[in-house]
Motif scaffolding. Structure first.
Motif, PDB file in Angstrom:
ATOM      1  N   ALA A   1       1.466  -1.225   0.138  1.00 28.33           N
ATOM      2  CA  ALA A   1       0.090  -0.430   0.007  1.00 28.33           C
ATOM      3  C   ALA A   1       0.849   1.550  -0.098  1.00 28.33           C
ATOM      4  CB  ALA A   1      -0.923   0.098   1.029  1.00 28.33           C
ATOM      5  N   LEU A   2       2.509   1.521   0.888  1.00 28.55           N
ATOM      6  CA  LEU A   2       2.855   2.363   0.696  1.00 28.55           C
ATOM      7  C   LEU A   2       3.491   2.090  -0.758  1.00 28.55           C
ATOM      8  CD1 LEU A   2       3.450   4.195   3.103  1.00 28.55           C
ATOM      9  CD2 LEU A   2       5.932   2.696   3.436  1.00 28.55           C
ATOM     10  N   ALA A   3       4.161   1.374  -0.945  1.00 25.84           N
ATOM     11  CA  ALA A   3       4.568   1.457  -2.895  1.00 25.84           C
ATOM     12  C   ALA A   3       3.580   1.538  -3.655  1.00 25.84           C
ATOM     13  CB  ALA A   3       4.627   0.269  -3.064  1.00 25.84           C
ATOM     14  N   VAL A   4       1.890   1.730  -3.479  1.00 26.55           N
ATOM     15  CA  VAL A   4       1.130   2.449  -3.982  1.00 26.55           C
ATOM     16  C   VAL A   4       1.028   3.813  -3.839  1.00 26.55           C
ATOM     17  CG1 VAL A   4      -1.628   2.383  -5.427  1.00 26.55           C
ATOM     18  CG2 VAL A   4      -0.402   0.294  -4.467  1.00 26.55           C
TER      19      VAL A   4
ATOM     20  N   LEU B   1      -6.027   8.604   0.109  1.00 33.74           N
ATOM     21  CA  LEU B   1      -7.163   8.225   1.355  1.00 33.74           C
ATOM     22  C   LEU B   1      -7.748   6.526   2.122  1.00 33.74           C
ATOM     23  CD1 LEU B   1      -9.522  11.258   0.658  1.00 33.74           C
ATOM     24  CD2 LEU B   1      -8.031  11.141   3.088  1.00 33.74           C
ATOM     25  N   VAL B   2      -7.592   5.662   1.192  1.00 30.62           N
ATOM     26  CA  VAL B   2      -7.866   4.377   1.095  1.00 30.62           C
ATOM     27  C   VAL B   2      -6.761   3.804   1.096  1.00 30.62           C
ATOM     28  CG1 VAL B   2      -9.033   2.361   0.363  1.00 30.62           C
ATOM     29  CG2 VAL B   2     -10.053   5.207  -0.090  1.00 30.62           C
ATOM     30  N   VAL B   3      -5.849   4.389  -0.152  1.00 36.78           N
ATOM     31  CA  VAL B   3      -4.774   3.100   0.083  1.00 36.78           C
ATOM     32  C   VAL B   3      -3.531   3.581   1.469  1.00 36.78           C
ATOM     33  CG1 VAL B   3      -2.728   2.104  -1.071  1.00 36.78           C
ATOM     34  CG2 VAL B   3      -5.388   2.014  -2.396  1.00 36.78           C
ATOM     35  N   GLY B   4      -3.133   4.443   1.185  1.00 38.33           N
ATOM     36  CA  GLY B   4      -1.934   5.244   1.902  1.00 38.33           C
ATOM     37  C   GLY B   4      -2.139   5.519   3.171  1.00 38.33           C
ATOM     38  N   GLY B   5      -3.789   6.119   3.139  1.00 35.53           N
ATOM     39  CA  GLY B   5      -4.048   6.501   4.556  1.00 35.53           C
ATOM     40  C   GLY B   5      -5.165   5.035   5.551  1.00 35.53           C
ATOM     41  N   LEU B   6      -5.738   4.611   4.948  1.00 37.61           N
ATOM     42  CA  LEU B   6      -5.942   3.860   5.931  1.00 37.61           C
ATOM     43  C   LEU B   6      -5.234   1.733   5.879  1.00 37.61           C
ATOM     44  CD1 LEU B   6      -9.218   2.366   7.203  1.00 37.61           C
ATOM     45  CD2 LEU B   6      -9.559   2.006   4.693  1.00 37.61           C
TER      46      LEU B   6
END
Length: 238
Positions: free
Chosen positions: A37-40, A69-74
């Motif tokens: 998720a951090l990579a995306v 919001l969704v991938v990085g934040g969540l």
């Protein structure tokens, strides 16, 4: 006789607590979804900040907002909480902090804020954005120094991210588009290191001949492998 029996019982109980086995629950390794998720998130952010394949002031930030919001934040933030549960302080700190960072970036994107908006505004706006990246640069420097001897993949990621924040903070502070673009490129390279870390964790469950990421719950992984070999040696070799 009764006293001797009580002594043996107490000694047996005490020995039962003397064990090297981890006392936390054997959760799966959160580094896989965390690094992925951090990579995306970093990959998407770098295309906007580095103006990679798009103009400097692209007003369409919907992709950046949703990804942050969704991938990085969540997902990244939840992976950080997951790492706390598996007693891995390093990855818990990294995922929690940068999950919160991308949550903030996504929120600003929803409000219509673009990193290049600071260039065309007055010095107050550019200095505020520069201060934002400066704060993240300082905390990233601390984490980078603490992970130098942790693992190759984590050290490379933290080093590239630190350089990205150094350039972004300076570029937004003085309003230099070229510097902001350079910071975006370093974020792009940092996202590639996240992809490498994801590969290492998923492919070898935390270990790889290409380099090691000291994954969460490594004792549990080794224990599970040993148990599997004892129960079904043929299946363990697959």
């Amino acid at each position: 006789m009764a006293e001797e029996t009580s002594h043996h019982i107490a000694q047996h109980v005490d020995e039962g607590y003397k064990t090297d086995e981890p006392r936390f629950r054997p959760f799966a390794d959160p580094c896989g979804p965390g690094w992925a998720a951090l990579a995306v998130s970093l990959f998407t952010f770098s295309f906007y900040a580095g103006a990679i394949g798009m103009p400097f002031d692209d007003p369409n930030v919907a992709t950046l907002a949703s990804t942050s919001l969704v991938v990085g934040g969540l997902v990244v933030f939840v992976s950080g909480m997951w790492a706390f549960a598996t007693n891995d302080t390093v990855h818990a700190t990294i995922f929690t902090l940068y999950g919160a960072l991308f949550g903030a970036v996504g929120y600003l994107s929803v409000l219509g804020f673009n990193i290049y908006n600071t260039v065309d505004q007055d010095k107050t706006v550019s200095h505020a954005a520069g201060t934002f990246w400066l704060a993240w640069m300082l905390i990233t420097a601390v984490i980078f120094l603490g992970t130098i001897r942790y693992s190759f993949g984590t050290t490379v990621f933290m080093g590239l991210l630190f350089l990205s924040f150094v350039i972004l903070s300076g570029g937004t502070w003085v309003g230099r588009r070229t510097a902001i673009k350079a910071g975006g490129w370093f974020a792009f390279f940092a996202s590639l290191s996240c992809i490498y870390n994801t590969f290492v964790v998923v492919y070898k469950t935390g270990f790889s001949s290409l380099g090691s990421v000291r994954g969460v719950g490594s004792k549990f992984h080794r224990k599970s492998k040993q148990q599997q070999q004892q129960q079904d040696p043929a299946a363990a070799n697959v």
